[in-house]
Motif scaffolding. Structure first.
Motif, PDB file in Angstrom:
ATOM      1  N   MET A  17       0.923  -0.871  -0.001  1.00  0.00           N
ATOM      2  CA  MET A  17      -0.196  -0.293   0.113  1.00  0.00           C
ATOM      3  C   MET A  17       0.916   1.167   0.251  1.00  0.00           C
ATOM      4  O   MET A  17       0.858   2.133   0.803  1.00  0.00           O
ATOM      5  CB  MET A  17      -0.840  -0.007   1.077  1.00  0.00           C
ATOM      6  N   GLY A  18       1.384   1.542  -1.129  1.00  0.00           N
ATOM      7  CA  GLY A  18       1.955   2.576  -1.078  1.00  0.00           C
ATOM      8  C   GLY A  18       1.267   3.870  -1.751  1.00  0.00           C
ATOM      9  O   GLY A  18       0.416   3.540  -1.387  1.00  0.00           O
ATOM     10  N   PRO A  19       2.356   4.886  -1.925  1.00  0.00           N
ATOM     11  CA  PRO A  19       1.665   6.219  -2.032  1.00  0.00           C
ATOM     12  C   PRO A  19       0.308   6.451  -3.864  1.00  0.00           C
ATOM     13  O   PRO A  19      -0.132   6.765  -3.557  1.00  0.00           O
ATOM     14  CB  PRO A  19       2.683   7.534  -2.224  1.00  0.00           C
ATOM     15  N   ASN A  20       1.455   5.626  -4.116  1.00  0.00           N
ATOM     16  CA  ASN A  20       0.425   5.201  -5.752  1.00  0.00           C
ATOM     17  C   ASN A  20      -1.041   4.503  -5.343  1.00  0.00           C
ATOM     18  O   ASN A  20      -1.569   5.076  -6.138  1.00  0.00           O
ATOM     19  CB  ASN A  20       1.320   4.915  -6.676  1.00  0.00           C
ATOM     20  N   THR A  21      -1.055   3.552  -4.689  1.00  0.00           N
ATOM     21  CA  THR A  21      -2.481   2.559  -4.449  1.00  0.00           C
ATOM     22  C   THR A  21      -3.194   3.481  -3.760  1.00  0.00           C
ATOM     23  O   THR A  21      -4.200   3.292  -3.646  1.00  0.00           O
ATOM     24  CB  THR A  21      -2.258   1.236  -4.475  1.00  0.00           C
ATOM     25  N   ARG A  22      -2.044   4.452  -2.863  1.00  0.00           N
ATOM     26  CA  ARG A  22      -3.621   5.037  -1.609  1.00  0.00           C
ATOM     27  C   ARG A  22      -3.479   6.324  -1.837  1.00  0.00           C
ATOM     28  O   ARG A  22      -5.023   6.755  -2.354  1.00  0.00           O
ATOM     29  CB  ARG A  22      -2.361   5.550  -0.466  1.00  0.00           C
TER      30      ARG A  22
END
Length: 108
Positions: free
Chosen positions: A72-77
């Motif tokens: 759950m990195g920044p792009n996914t969030r």
């Protein structure tokens, strides 16, 4: 999630629990109020496989999050927040089983 510095803390260590602890400690040192609501213990966390499925479903739905690595990195969030916003719910980027199910149904 908890304030303006939350994303900066996540850049140092991309663990939500770490960032939440550091932000809460900073608030306590500054004399601000602590956490206002209880932790959502009734919500089962997503497994790594669930996060990969979430990422693939977000990509299929047009919310480009990059590869499905299960993190759950920044792009996914950001993709999840965009999906939440479009669904008319609070765009907090908090991945739940319910959101995953919504995306599953949307893919069918």
């Amino acid at each position: 999630m908890v304030g303006a510095n939350f994303r900066a803390i996540l850049r140092y260590n991309n663990a939500t629990s770490y960032a939440l602890a550091v932000a809460t400690l900073g608030d306590a040192i500054a004399g601000r109020g602590g956490i206002q609501h209880s932790w959502p213990r009734e919500q089962a966390p997503l497994t790594r496989d669930d996060v990969q499925e979430l990422q693939r479903a977000l990509n299929r739905a047009g919310y480009s999050v990059g590869g499905a690595d299960g993190v759950m990195g920044p792009n996914t969030r950001q993709g999840l927040r965009n999906f939440q916003r479009d669904q008319g719910v609070i765009p907090d980027g908090f991945a739940t089983q319910e959101l995953l199910e919504q995306l599953r149904q949307r893919s069918q």
